[in-house]
Design a protein around this motif. Structure first.
Motif, PDB file in Angstrom:
ATOM      1  N   ALA A 179      27.504 -21.750  36.779  1.00 26.86           N
ATOM      2  CA  ALA A 179      28.857 -21.544  37.320  1.00 26.86           C
ATOM      3  C   ALA A 179      29.343 -22.795  38.047  1.00 26.86           C
ATOM      4  O   ALA A 179      30.504 -23.196  37.918  1.00 26.86           O
ATOM      5  CB  ALA A 179      28.872 -20.337  38.248  1.00 26.86           C
TER       6      ALA A 179
ATOM      7  N   TYR B 156      29.573  -5.481  37.464  1.00 27.67           N
ATOM      8  CA  TYR B 156      30.186  -5.915  36.198  1.00 27.67           C
ATOM      9  C   TYR B 156      29.255  -5.616  35.021  1.00 27.67           C
ATOM     10  O   TYR B 156      29.697  -5.133  33.964  1.00 27.67           O
ATOM     11  CB  TYR B 156      30.518  -7.411  36.302  1.00 27.67           C
TER      12      TYR B 156
ATOM     13  N   GLN C  30      32.545 -25.271  37.114  1.00 27.21           N
ATOM     14  CA  GLN C  30      33.593 -25.623  38.074  1.00 27.21           C
ATOM     15  C   GLN C  30      33.821 -27.134  38.131  1.00 27.21           C
ATOM     16  O   GLN C  30      34.955 -27.592  38.227  1.00 27.21           O
ATOM     17  CB  GLN C  30      33.208 -25.095  39.464  1.00 27.21           C
TER      18      GLN C  30
ATOM     19  N   TYR D 202      31.321 -17.730  37.901  1.00 25.19           N
ATOM     20  CA  TYR D 202      32.374 -18.682  38.291  1.00 25.19           C
ATOM     21  C   TYR D 202      33.695 -17.953  38.569  1.00 25.19           C
ATOM     22  O   TYR D 202      34.377 -18.230  39.565  1.00 25.19           O
ATOM     23  CB  TYR D 202      32.551 -19.722  37.188  1.00 25.19           C
ATOM     24  N   LEU D 203      34.062 -17.002  37.714  1.00 26.77           N
ATOM     25  CA  LEU D 203      35.301 -16.253  37.915  1.00 26.77           C
ATOM     26  C   LEU D 203      35.251 -15.389  39.169  1.00 26.77           C
ATOM     27  O   LEU D 203      36.241 -15.281  39.908  1.00 26.77           O
ATOM     28  CB  LEU D 203      35.575 -15.367  36.691  1.00 26.77           C
ATOM     29  N   ILE D 204      34.111 -14.774  39.425  1.00 30.87           N
ATOM     30  CA  ILE D 204      33.977 -13.944  40.632  1.00 30.87           C
ATOM     31  C   ILE D 204      34.170 -14.783  41.885  1.00 30.87           C
ATOM     32  O   ILE D 204      34.904 -14.401  42.811  1.00 30.87           O
ATOM     33  CB  ILE D 204      32.590 -13.244  40.651  1.00 30.87           C
ATOM     34  N   LYS D 205      33.528 -15.953  41.908  1.00 29.09           N
ATOM     35  CA  LYS D 205      33.680 -16.835  43.069  1.00 29.09           C
ATOM     36  C   LYS D 205      35.126 -17.271  43.252  1.00 29.09           C
ATOM     37  O   LYS D 205      35.637 -17.348  44.376  1.00 29.09           O
ATOM     38  CB  LYS D 205      32.780 -18.068  42.904  1.00 29.09           C
ATOM     39  N   ALA D 206      35.793 -17.564  42.136  1.00 30.53           N
ATOM     40  CA  ALA D 206      37.179 -18.022  42.216  1.00 30.53           C
ATOM     41  C   ALA D 206      38.118 -16.902  42.662  1.00 30.53           C
ATOM     42  O   ALA D 206      39.056 -17.133  43.442  1.00 30.53           O
ATOM     43  CB  ALA D 206      37.620 -18.568  40.858  1.00 30.53           C
ATOM     44  N   LEU D 207      37.873 -15.681  42.201  1.00 35.08           N
ATOM     45  CA  LEU D 207      38.774 -14.575  42.498  1.00 35.08           C
ATOM     46  C   LEU D 207      38.651 -14.085  43.937  1.00 35.08           C
ATOM     47  O   LEU D 207      39.662 -13.795  44.582  1.00 35.08           O
ATOM     48  CB  LEU D 207      38.521 -13.409  41.530  1.00 35.08           C
TER      49      LEU D 207
ATOM     50  N   GLY E 106      29.760 -18.032  33.372  1.00 31.48           N
ATOM     51  CA  GLY E 106      31.214 -18.026  33.384  1.00 31.48           C
ATOM     52  C   GLY E 106      31.782 -16.920  34.253  1.00 31.48           C
ATOM     53  O   GLY E 106      32.772 -17.122  34.969  1.00 31.48           O
ATOM     54  N   VAL E 107      31.163 -15.754  34.201  1.00 31.93           N
ATOM     55  CA  VAL E 107      31.634 -14.630  35.023  1.00 31.93           C
ATOM     56  C   VAL E 107      31.336 -14.871  36.498  1.00 31.93           C
ATOM     57  O   VAL E 107      32.158 -14.546  37.369  1.00 31.93           O
ATOM     58  CB  VAL E 107      31.001 -13.312  34.524  1.00 31.93           C
TER      59      VAL E 107
ATOM     60  N   ASN F  50      37.088 -15.864  46.307  1.00 32.83           N
ATOM     61  CA  ASN F  50      37.107 -17.057  47.167  1.00 32.83           C
ATOM     62  C   ASN F  50      36.013 -16.996  48.242  1.00 32.83           C
ATOM     63  O   ASN F  50      36.276 -17.058  49.446  1.00 32.83           O
ATOM     64  CB  ASN F  50      38.480 -17.215  47.827  1.00 32.83           C
TER      65      ASN F  50
END
Length: 488
Positions: free
Chosen positions: A64, A116, A68, A95-100, A92-93, A102
């Motif tokens: 992840a 998930y 990034q 990475y998305l969790i961290k981004a969403l 990838g997921v 924050n």
């Protein structure tokens, strides 16, 4: 007292599944309760079992971070050992969790990631119901729930925090797509005109949607993990049967359709496989790179196989010989690695050769028996997939503790179907299959949580190897008996 009531009701339900008596399970309210229970069960397991395999999720976090910083160069820089779709569904997921949300809180991210994964475990329960309906089980929901509740099913997915449940999802979806397409051809087989059948299939009922779904799901599944290689015999047989059915119903047009969908699979697989920049020597393939990156030569990666009985350490190399074979003028040394490959190749060849006659007979079934022959064929194919995975876990060196996860659902579905049709398998065979699945699940679970001392045997690799060697012989003998049958 309550436990006895539940036990007797379960036995009654399973007996009714075979002998066709009426049951309260047929009540729509009971079905809905079981359906809701099966959907929430994976989330319940994640909630009540806090332990998971921290190191695997840690690798996903590394991927992840690479996504990034420099997504296109993730394979040369971080060298993930999963192909593209597997890497995206894991790292990838994350990475998305961290981004969403924050946050960099590892515990919170991991908890969301496990929930998930539980979504896919719940979806697999629904797909098993779908498979049960295609196979015309009287009680597909209770059977799917029984398979879901087995430790062999739930421990390797969201509980472990691995993406094997996602691999199973796309494997089931691809399989169901092919099976549903076969059924669509059978239901339209009474049409008088081949042109009418072509028109109805292509324009009215959208049955080729199932073939497109199967092809797309298969490409995604194949790039989820390297272990999908052991589904190659399974999907090769399915593809050949599909081509045969297309030829049987549409002749030359059928071959054109088959060619188009093969091109679709190749194009989608190639696109996904080369989605990122690959290191030199990987042939621009994430699948090829993953195999060479993930392959480690040892007797066992904390799994079990017949090479446990040599008494060598699990970390020992499988290349040194353990015996010399002397056949007069021909002498050779035999090693666990080479012998395992030869044994597995012979095993798969025997399954295919013995199953060929049965498949050919089923494909030539009369119109009156074609729907029943389809169910027989689908159950046989499911059993074949289960045996492919059981065989490689027992016969090959280098096996991991979770490598059998994908095989058990197919194995159990196949065995249950033949049992309900009074074909060879007895209730004792079913009981042993379920007991072996429970033992395997407890073995994997013991890595996450210590088991009570009373269950010490389930932590022993040699014990698990013995159970599954016997299971391989038992189901293999049943396979030979099924393939020798002369009637549907």
């Amino acid at each position: 007292l309550e436990f006895r009531r539940v036990l007797f009701r379960s036995i009654d339900c399973f007996a009714n599944t075979r002998f066709g008596h009426q049951s309260k399970i047929q009540n729509p309210k009971s079905k809905m309760i079981l359906l809701i229970l099966g959907i929430i069960l994976p989330f319940l397991f994640v909630t009540i079992i806090p332990n998971y395999f921290f190191d695997d999720v840690g690798a996903f976090h590394v991927w992840a971070n690479c996504l990034q910083q420099n997504p296109q160069d993730i394979y040369p820089l971080c060298k993930p050992d999963y192909p593209t779709t597997g890497m995206l569904f894991s790292g990838g997921v994350i990475y998305l969790i961290k981004a969403l949300i924050n946050t960099a809180d590892r515990g919170r991210v991991d908890t969301i990631f496990r929930y998930y994964l539980a979504v896919f475990d719940a979806l697999n329960f629904l797909l098993l119901i779908w498979l049960g309906r295609l196979l015309q089980f009287r009680f597909p929901v209770p059977i799917a729930l029984a398979i879901l509740a087995l430790p062999s099913t739930w421990v390797g997915g969201a509980v472990w925090a691995q993406i094997d449940g996602i691999s199973l999802f796309f494997c089931l979806l691809a399989t169901l797509g092919f099976f549903q397409f076969w059924q669509s051809l059978t239901k339209n087989s009474n049409s008088k005109s081949s042109y009418y059948k072509w028109y109805k299939l292509q324009f009215q009922n959208w049955h080729f949607f199932w073939l497109a779904l199967a092809t797309t799901s298969l490409a995604i599944y194949w790039l989820s993990k390297q272990l999908t290689l052991f589904s190659l015999p399974f999907f090769s047989v399915i593809a050949l049967i599909t081509i045969n059915k297309l030829w049987q119903y549409f002749h030359r047009k059928g071959l054109v359709i088959a060619g188009l969908f093969i091109l679709l699979f190749v194009a989608l697989f190639s696109f996904l496989d080369s989605l990122f920049i690959m290191p030199e020597g990987s042939n621009n393939s994430s699948y090829w790179f993953g195999w060479h990156r993930g392959f480690k030569p040892y007797i066992s990666g904390n799994g079990f196989n017949i090479w446990m009985f040599l008494g060598w350490p699990m970390s020992a190399s499988p290349y040194p010989p353990f015996a010399k074979l002397n056949l007069g003028f021909w002498q050779t040394e035999i090693s666990p690695y080479a012998t395992g490959i030869v044994l597995y190749a012979i095993f798969i060849a025997l399954l295919i050769l013995t199953g060929f006659k049965a498949v050919r007979r089923l494909l030539k079934a009369n119109l009156e028996n074609r729907e029943k022959a389809n169910c027989y064929l689908m159950a046989l194919i499911c059993l074949f997939q289960g045996l492919c995975y059981l065989g490689f876990n027992v016969l090959l060196s280098g096996t991991n503790e979770r490598y059998l996860y994908l095989g058990y659902p197919f194995l159990l579905v196949g065995v249950i179907w033949f049992y309900t049709q009074n074909i060879l398998f007895s209730w004792r065979s079913i009981a042993f299959c379920f007991a072996a699945a429970c033992a395997y699940g407890l073995f994997v679970f013991s890595i996450l949580c210590p088991l009570p001392d009373l269950l010490f045997a389930f932590k022993r690799h040699e014990f698990m190897a013995s159970i599954h060697l016997f299971l391989l012989l038992l189901i293999g003998d049943g396979w030979l008996g099924i393939c020798r049958r002369t009637r549907v």
